[in-house]
Design a protein around this motif. Sequence first.
Motif, mmCIF file in Angstrom:
data_model
loop_
_atom_site.group_PDB
_atom_site.id
_atom_site.type_symbol
_atom_site.label_atom_id
_atom_site.label_comp_id
_atom_site.label_asym_id
_atom_site.label_seq_id
_atom_site.Cartn_x
_atom_site.Cartn_y
_atom_site.Cartn_z
ATOM 1 N N ILE A 69 -5.892 -2.024 -1.762
ATOM 2 C CA ILE A 69 -5.157 -1.117 -2.423
ATOM 3 C C ILE A 69 -5.096 0.188 -1.691
ATOM 4 O O ILE A 69 -3.989 0.615 -1.356
ATOM 5 N N PRO A 108 -3.489 -1.004 2.550
ATOM 6 C CA PRO A 108 -2.903 -2.427 2.780
ATOM 7 C C PRO A 108 -2.843 -2.970 4.277
ATOM 8 O O PRO A 108 -2.421 -2.204 4.949
ATOM 9 N N PRO A 126 1.152 -4.965 2.712
ATOM 10 C CA PRO A 126 1.855 -3.992 2.043
ATOM 11 C C PRO A 126 3.232 -4.641 1.339
ATOM 12 O O PRO A 126 3.637 -3.710 0.455
ATOM 13 N N GLU A 169 2.987 -6.871 -0.813
ATOM 14 C CA GLU A 169 2.677 -7.168 -2.116
ATOM 15 C C GLU A 169 2.798 -6.173 -3.193
ATOM 16 O O GLU A 169 2.721 -4.903 -2.839
ATOM 17 N N THR A 170 3.078 -6.661 -4.415
ATOM 18 C CA THR A 170 3.235 -5.524 -5.530
ATOM 19 C C THR A 170 2.070 -5.330 -6.386
ATOM 20 O O THR A 170 1.300 -6.034 -6.473
ATOM 21 N N ILE A 171 2.270 -4.295 -6.939
ATOM 22 C CA ILE A 171 1.273 -3.735 -8.137
ATOM 23 C C ILE A 171 1.929 -3.679 -9.393
ATOM 24 O O ILE A 171 3.015 -2.864 -9.368
ATOM 25 N N LEU A 188 3.133 -2.308 -2.293
ATOM 26 C CA LEU A 188 1.972 -1.322 -2.011
ATOM 27 C C LEU A 188 2.431 -0.398 -0.796
ATOM 28 O O LEU A 188 2.045 0.802 -0.685
ATOM 29 N N ARG A 248 -2.137 5.580 -3.197
ATOM 30 C CA ARG A 248 -2.986 4.116 -3.222
ATOM 31 C C ARG A 248 -4.387 4.553 -3.521
ATOM 32 O O ARG A 248 -5.118 3.736 -3.913
ATOM 33 N N VAL A 302 1.208 5.815 -9.912
ATOM 34 C CA VAL A 302 2.054 4.671 -9.104
ATOM 35 C C VAL A 302 3.710 5.497 -9.177
ATOM 36 O O VAL A 302 4.301 5.452 -8.226
#
Length: 193
Positions: free
Chosen positions: A45, A48, A55, A57-59, A68, A76, A143
């Motif tokens: 996290i 990334p 990078p 990939e989602t959170i 990310l 982050r 976020v």
Amino acid sequence: MSELEQAVREKRLVRIRRVSTFMKWAVTLVLALILVLAVIVTIGIAVPNELLIGPEETIDVGEKERALGDIPQAQRIGLAFLGAAAHIMLIFATWHIRTVFRHFQKMEFFSPKTLSNVIAFGIWLIAFGVFDLLSDPLGSIIVTIDLPEGQRALDLALDGDEIFFLVFGALMLLFGWILREAALIADENRQFV
């Protein structure tokens, strides 16, 4: 105590030792997995990269989902600290329950160390439940803090996870206190006789 009663008791003690030994090693494996996961998630996290977490990939935090790579580095790092704190609490809770099984394996049911570990396990579960409850609002702020004013979010949620950890933690804490009192009563009875 008759020979039959003694044999039955010995079987029960052997069963307790075996299950405690198995659980000690099972919890040790879980502890190792939590530790590895904590390192991967925290580094993934915060920084990334394609090796751990890409990078793209989602959170998901609350109702908000972001890639990310779209989240600034400082945010982050804040999310990584939240994840690391949660993992650290789980590691401490898991360590204490592992220690309880180790004491049970040695037939130390009412030793002060065993009872202290049961109580500590309960405290860490409660701490994790409270932290889990607070991490959604904190995470949603982290976020979305860089977004325009209409897109920022503050998500509050109470779900089964928090309730489970709070109730189970309180149960273990109470169980530890009750066992401590039982051990004191048993010790007083032995001294009286």
